[in-house]
Design an enzyme around this catalytic site. Structure first.
Site, PDB file in Angstrom:
ATOM      1  N   CYS A  47       0.824  -1.195   0.000  1.00 48.45           N
ATOM      2  CA  CYS A  47       0.000   0.000   0.000  1.00 48.45           C
ATOM      3  C   CYS A  47       0.859   1.244   0.000  1.00 48.45           C
ATOM      4  O   CYS A  47       2.075   1.175  -0.020  1.00 48.45           O
ATOM      5  CB  CYS A  47      -0.880  -0.003   1.232  1.00 48.45           C
ATOM      6  SG  CYS A  47      -1.447  -1.645   1.673  1.00 48.45           S
ATOM      7  N   ARG A  72       0.787   1.722  -6.338  1.00 49.13           N
ATOM      8  CA  ARG A  72       1.283   0.701  -5.401  1.00 49.13           C
ATOM      9  C   ARG A  72       0.161  -0.210  -4.915  1.00 49.13           C
ATOM     10  O   ARG A  72       0.416  -1.300  -4.431  1.00 49.13           O
ATOM     11  CB  ARG A  72       1.898   1.385  -4.188  1.00 49.13           C
ATOM     12  CG  ARG A  72       3.192   2.100  -4.480  1.00 49.13           C
ATOM     13  CD  ARG A  72       3.706   2.709  -3.216  1.00 49.13           C
ATOM     14  NE  ARG A  72       4.030   1.691  -2.245  1.00 49.13           N
ATOM     15  CZ  ARG A  72       5.250   1.250  -1.991  1.00 49.13           C
ATOM     16  NH1 ARG A  72       6.258   1.748  -2.629  1.00 49.13           N
ATOM     17  NH2 ARG A  72       5.451   0.316  -1.091  1.00 49.13           N
ATOM     18  N   TRP A 125      -4.139  -2.100  -0.766  1.00 55.74           N
ATOM     19  CA  TRP A 125      -4.273  -3.208  -1.730  1.00 55.74           C
ATOM     20  C   TRP A 125      -4.336  -4.479  -0.914  1.00 55.74           C
ATOM     21  O   TRP A 125      -3.429  -4.787  -0.174  1.00 55.74           O
ATOM     22  CB  TRP A 125      -3.055  -3.220  -2.632  1.00 55.74           C
ATOM     23  CG  TRP A 125      -3.033  -4.275  -3.692  1.00 55.74           C
ATOM     24  CD1 TRP A 125      -3.472  -4.159  -4.970  1.00 55.74           C
ATOM     25  CD2 TRP A 125      -2.512  -5.604  -3.572  1.00 55.74           C
ATOM     26  NE1 TRP A 125      -3.259  -5.322  -5.649  1.00 55.74           N
ATOM     27  CE2 TRP A 125      -2.677  -6.237  -4.812  1.00 55.74           C
ATOM     28  CE3 TRP A 125      -1.939  -6.319  -2.538  1.00 55.74           C
ATOM     29  CZ2 TRP A 125      -2.288  -7.542  -5.053  1.00 55.74           C
ATOM     30  CZ3 TRP A 125      -1.551  -7.626  -2.773  1.00 55.74           C
ATOM     31  CH2 TRP A 125      -1.722  -8.229  -4.027  1.00 55.74           C
ATOM     32  N   ASN A 151       1.386   0.054   6.480  1.00 48.76           N
ATOM     33  CA  ASN A 151       1.739  -0.865   5.392  1.00 48.76           C
ATOM     34  C   ASN A 151       2.439  -2.055   6.018  1.00 48.76           C
ATOM     35  O   ASN A 151       3.314  -1.865   6.867  1.00 48.76           O
ATOM     36  CB  ASN A 151       2.748  -0.226   4.426  1.00 48.76           C
ATOM     37  CG  ASN A 151       2.132   0.830   3.563  1.00 48.76           C
ATOM     38  OD1 ASN A 151       0.933   1.034   3.582  1.00 48.76           O
ATOM     39  ND2 ASN A 151       2.972   1.513   2.798  1.00 48.76           N
ATOM     40  N   GLY A 152       2.115  -3.249   5.600  1.00 47.68           N
ATOM     41  CA  GLY A 152       2.803  -4.423   6.126  1.00 47.68           C
ATOM     42  C   GLY A 152       1.818  -5.401   6.730  1.00 47.68           C
ATOM     43  O   GLY A 152       0.617  -5.374   6.424  1.00 47.68           O
ATOM     44  N   GLU A 532       9.815 -13.153 -20.777  1.00 52.60           N
ATOM     45  CA  GLU A 532       9.353 -11.797 -20.459  1.00 52.60           C
ATOM     46  C   GLU A 532       8.116 -11.442 -21.289  1.00 52.60           C
ATOM     47  O   GLU A 532       7.164 -10.841 -20.778  1.00 52.60           O
ATOM     48  CB  GLU A 532      10.513 -10.811 -20.709  1.00 52.60           C
ATOM     49  CG  GLU A 532      10.184  -9.336 -20.538  1.00 52.60           C
ATOM     50  CD  GLU A 532       9.691  -8.950 -19.154  1.00 52.60           C
ATOM     51  OE1 GLU A 532       9.710  -9.772 -18.236  1.00 52.60           O
ATOM     52  OE2 GLU A 532       9.229  -7.801 -19.019  1.00 52.60           O
ATOM     53  N   LYS A 536       4.516 -10.456 -19.639  1.00 58.80           N
ATOM     54  CA  LYS A 536       3.819  -9.191 -19.916  1.00 58.80           C
ATOM     55  C   LYS A 536       2.389  -9.460 -20.362  1.00 58.80           C
ATOM     56  O   LYS A 536       1.454  -8.800 -19.936  1.00 58.80           O
ATOM     57  CB  LYS A 536       4.540  -8.392 -21.020  1.00 58.80           C
ATOM     58  CG  LYS A 536       5.799  -7.657 -20.664  1.00 58.80           C
ATOM     59  CD  LYS A 536       5.650  -6.467 -19.763  1.00 58.80           C
ATOM     60  CE  LYS A 536       5.832  -6.875 -18.341  1.00 58.80           C
ATOM     61  NZ  LYS A 536       7.181  -6.829 -17.799  1.00 58.80           N
ATOM     62  N   GLU A 539       0.235 -10.652 -17.369  1.00 60.11           N
ATOM     63  CA  GLU A 539      -0.093  -9.740 -16.274  1.00 60.11           C
ATOM     64  C   GLU A 539      -1.006  -8.595 -16.677  1.00 60.11           C
ATOM     65  O   GLU A 539      -1.775  -8.131 -15.851  1.00 60.11           O
ATOM     66  CB  GLU A 539       1.153  -9.251 -15.534  1.00 60.11           C
ATOM     67  CG  GLU A 539       2.039  -8.304 -16.269  1.00 60.11           C
ATOM     68  CD  GLU A 539       3.229  -7.854 -15.413  1.00 60.11           C
ATOM     69  OE1 GLU A 539       3.108  -7.758 -14.188  1.00 60.11           O
ATOM     70  OE2 GLU A 539       4.291  -7.582 -15.999  1.00 60.11           O
ATOM     71  N   HIS A 555       9.441 -31.491 -26.404  1.00 59.34           N
ATOM     72  CA  HIS A 555       9.445 -32.301 -25.180  1.00 59.34           C
ATOM     73  C   HIS A 555       8.152 -32.153 -24.379  1.00 59.34           C
ATOM     74  O   HIS A 555       8.123 -32.493 -23.203  1.00 59.34           O
ATOM     75  CB  HIS A 555      10.651 -31.925 -24.306  1.00 59.34           C
ATOM     76  CG  HIS A 555      11.963 -32.208 -24.975  1.00 59.34           C
ATOM     77  ND1 HIS A 555      12.395 -33.485 -25.266  1.00 59.34           N
ATOM     78  CD2 HIS A 555      12.914 -31.371 -25.463  1.00 59.34           C
ATOM     79  CE1 HIS A 555      13.577 -33.426 -25.871  1.00 59.34           C
ATOM     80  NE2 HIS A 555      13.908 -32.146 -26.012  1.00 59.34           N
ATOM     81  N   LYS A 654       2.816  -2.731  -7.636  1.00 56.33           N
ATOM     82  CA  LYS A 654       4.124  -2.392  -8.210  1.00 56.33           C
ATOM     83  C   LYS A 654       5.276  -2.916  -7.360  1.00 56.33           C
ATOM     84  O   LYS A 654       6.233  -3.462  -7.882  1.00 56.33           O
ATOM     85  CB  LYS A 654       4.221  -0.873  -8.370  1.00 56.33           C
ATOM     86  CG  LYS A 654       5.472  -0.399  -9.070  1.00 56.33           C
ATOM     87  CD  LYS A 654       5.495  -0.847 -10.514  1.00 56.33           C
ATOM     88  CE  LYS A 654       6.749  -0.399 -11.252  1.00 56.33           C
ATOM     89  NZ  LYS A 654       6.939  -1.189 -12.483  1.00 56.33           N
TER      90      LYS A 654
END
Ligand code: M6R
Length: 659
Positions: A47, A72, A125, A151-152, A532, A536, A539, A555, A654
């Site tokens: 947050c 965030r 969040w 936060n935490g 990557e 992308k 997400e 395989h 983020k």
């Protein structure tokens, strides 16, 4: 990595050893910090915090600051301000306004002329625990005189809550954070700073906290343990935030709090102390990020802006670090002598997500060019293994934010075993930057969109420089070094040309965005780029995508190939090209649609592929740079096509400051 914000000689400050939350004896409540984690204590918060005390209208500055922090975390937000100095009998002196949803909801709820010139705010969040107005921060104590934002995670909140309830406290929310407000009230005897310190001694977990008390107008107390906090020093005003982006509109003079420190601030002064009440000398740093770097500047999203900025951000990462005289690189922040660098026998990268992908490219390069064995590890895995830390190994903790918990804890584990860890970070003054033993800032500028784009290519640039520097200490000749530098210097311009593919990619995305599954395939240096590309797409567009080494498809993954599952091929321009083309044929024969990225003019690839994306011609080992922007655009346009929020994808934050 404190203070210094540009150039080659990055000065990393001495490392502050990680301090576990101290379980001290507290006057009346027993210490419960040692009790285990409660199920509900698993609420995950990534947050934002902002605090303001000064002469201006606090609510406006808080809401504006929260808007900057929204990236965030963004499921709810709130502020607490002191209404005014003349509160009527029986009226709660602190006014808390909090709303679930985006900051726009909060903004609507906050009266334009709300009085009060100090207060605190929060964006939240959550993945566990309801997203409701009540669970949003700030939280008040029972009497409404203490407000806190946090936060935490407070792991031992359940037994603390039980005790506080037995003592008469009335809880309003389901959060772990609310215990902090009640604990502060419990210990309050006319001094907020002492009450906060006393409250902290009960807590087991991580926190960045800001607290105010109605009886101490203008005072904000902040504390940090594992969740960042930075003080903004203004002219007759002070700010506090979890991220410098919330401060930039008001000041560039900042002080980063360390774990275990507490700050008490009023408009004209601040005092930092540790938990044992020893004063800490503040070190004021100047932030060089400009305000416009955190604005969209005419782009429709941060992600689009950040993709387009890459020629400049890569150039910044390289600037002043190319040693043209010796065909090498200058990386002063490493704080290692040539002798020490020469003695390195192996490299280990620790990172997560996109930063790990940069590390995979970096390790391949360091092995093939600098001839050093190198391996990139997922920080979340390394941390819980029992890693062997060999002498003469160099560890690199790669992190855009410098706050990723997995990477930070893995780094600390390596350091605890006597290993030295260099940081490769973007955010100046971040925890990894400060706790590492030296490092490289990648200077991509603030990255706001959740999906990492420009930081990735700047991390690549840092790895290319480091590779060159190491290679020149071993087998690489001056002449070869010159050639490598020449290619590297040309990268920003080549990336600029690959951005011109935007319209072509938008058209392809329109045709393919409805697919449910994708394969991304590459070899060699392009294998991590395939990973990557898949990350992308997942997400931001929520399309299932698998990244694979092209040689691996036979395989197993080839079983997924069908007309419904397109494959995105990254075709190298070296001896692996033929092999990749054979892989494309295998897919084609099974009816799988192919989108191929290959060097411009590659007619063979164009003939096989359903969609051909011609990337600028560069030497093979620099191909990762020109392949990435088209993949970023592809995920971006697929996401837009599907109506997704590209800057704030669901369930993501983020900085991932929890495990
Ligand atoms: O800040 P970091 O580089 O340490 O973050 C690591 C990952 O969380 C991050 O790269 C994540 O995978 C991004 N959302 C990818 O776009």
């Amino acid at each position: 990595m404190t203070g210094e914000a540009r150039g080659d000689s990055l000065s990393y400050s001495a490392r502050l050893p990680f301090e576990e939350a101290r379980a001290g004896a507290v006057s009346r409540l027993p210490d419960l910090s040692g009790r285990g984690r409660d199920a509900a204590g698993k609420e995950l918060l990534m947050c934002g915090i902002v605090g303001y005390t000064g002469q201006r209208q606090a609510s406006r500055i808080l809401v504006e600051g929260l808007k900057r922090l929204e990236y965030r975390g963004y499921d709810s937000a709130g502020i607490a301000v002191r209404k005014d100095e003349t509160v009527k009998e029986g009226e709660a002196p602190l006014l808390v306004i909090k709303k679930k949803g985006k900051i726009a909801e909060l903004r609507k709820a906050v009266p334009k002329d709300l009085p009060g010139n100090y207060g605190i705010g929060h964006t939240r969040w959550a993945t566990h625990g309801g997203v409701t107005d009540v669970n949003a921060h700030p939280h008040l104590d029972t009497a409404g005189r203490v407000a806190i934002v946090h936060n935490g995670i407070i792991e031992n909140y359940a037994p603390l809550k039980e005790m506080l309830e037995n003592d008469g406290a009335v809880f309003a929310s389901d959060t772990d954070s609310e215990v902090i407000a009640h604990l502060v009230a419990y210990h309050y005897e006319g001094d907020l700073e002492s009450a906060v310190k006393a409250a902290l001694r009960h807590l087991k977990g991580t926190y960045g906290i800001a607290a105010v008390h109605a009886d101490e107008p203008g005072r904000i107390v902040g504390a940090r343990n594992g969740s960042p906090l930075v003080i903004g020093v203004g002219d007759g005003e002070m700010l506090l935030a979890s991220d410098v982006t919330a401060l930039l509109a008001h000041t560039t003079s900042v002080v980063y709090l360390n774990d275990g420190e507490v700050v008490s601030m009023s408009p004209r002064e601040f005092r930092i102390s540790d938990r044992d009440d020893r004063a800490v000398d503040p070190k004021i740093d100047l932030v060089t990020w400009k305000l416009d770097a955190i604005e969209k500047e005419g782009f429709s999203s941060y992600m689009e802006k950040e993709i387009c900025e890459q020629p400049e951000s890569i150039a910044r990462a390289l600037s002043g670090r190319m040693d043209l005289e010796y065909g090498s690189a200058k990386l002063g922040g490493l704080e290692l002598s040539k002798k020490e660098l020469h003695a390195i026998e192996r490299i280990r990268v620790i990172a997560a997500g996109t930063s790990w992908h940069a590390g995979l490219v970096g390790c391949q390069l360091m092995e093939s060019v600098a001839r050093l064995p190198a391996q990139a590890e997922l920080a979340s895995e390394l941390r819980y293994r029992n890693p062997v830390v060999e002498p003469n190994s160099l560890y690199l903790a790669v992190s855009q934010s410098g706050e990723t918990a997995d990477t930070l804890y893995a780094m600390r584990e390596i350091q605890r075993r006597g290993g030295s860890v260099l940081g490769v970070c973007n955010v100046v003054g971040s925890t990894i930057a400060r706790e590492s033993d030296g490092g490289i800032y990648v200077h991509s500028g603030p990255e706001i969109a959740v999906a990492s784009t420009k930081a990735f290519t700047s991390q690549l640039a840092a790895f290319y420089l480091l590779t060159l520097s190491l290679a020149r200490l071993h087998d690489m000749s001056h002449h070869e070094g010159d050639r490598f530098l020449k290619e590297l210097k040309a990268v920003p311009e080549a990336v600029g040309r690959s951005l011109l593919l935007r319209d072509r990619i938008q058209a392809i995305a329109k045709r393919y965005a409805h697919h449910r599954d994708f394969l991304f395939l590459g070899r060699g240096l392009l294998y991590p780029i395939a990973l990557e590309g898949a990350l992308k797409l997942k997400e931001i567009s929520y399309i299932h995508a698998e990244g694979y080494a092209s040689g691996e498809i036979k395989h197993g993954p080839i079983a997924l190939v069908s007309p419904e599952t397109p494959s995105v091929f990254l075709v190298p321009n070296d001896h692996l090209r033929e092999k990749t083309i054979s892989n494309m044929r295998e897919i084609k024969a099974r009816g799988g649609p192919i989108i191929a990225l290959a060097e411009e003019g590659d007619e063979d690839v164009a003939a096989i592929a359903d969609e051909f994306i011609p990337v600028p011609a560069v030497e093979t080992r620099f191909q990762p740079f020109v392949m990435v922007p088209p993949l970023q655009f592809f995920s971006y346009f697929c996401a837009l096509e599907r109506g997704c929020d590209v800057d704030q994808p669901r369930n993501l934050a983020k900085s991932v400051t929890v495990e």
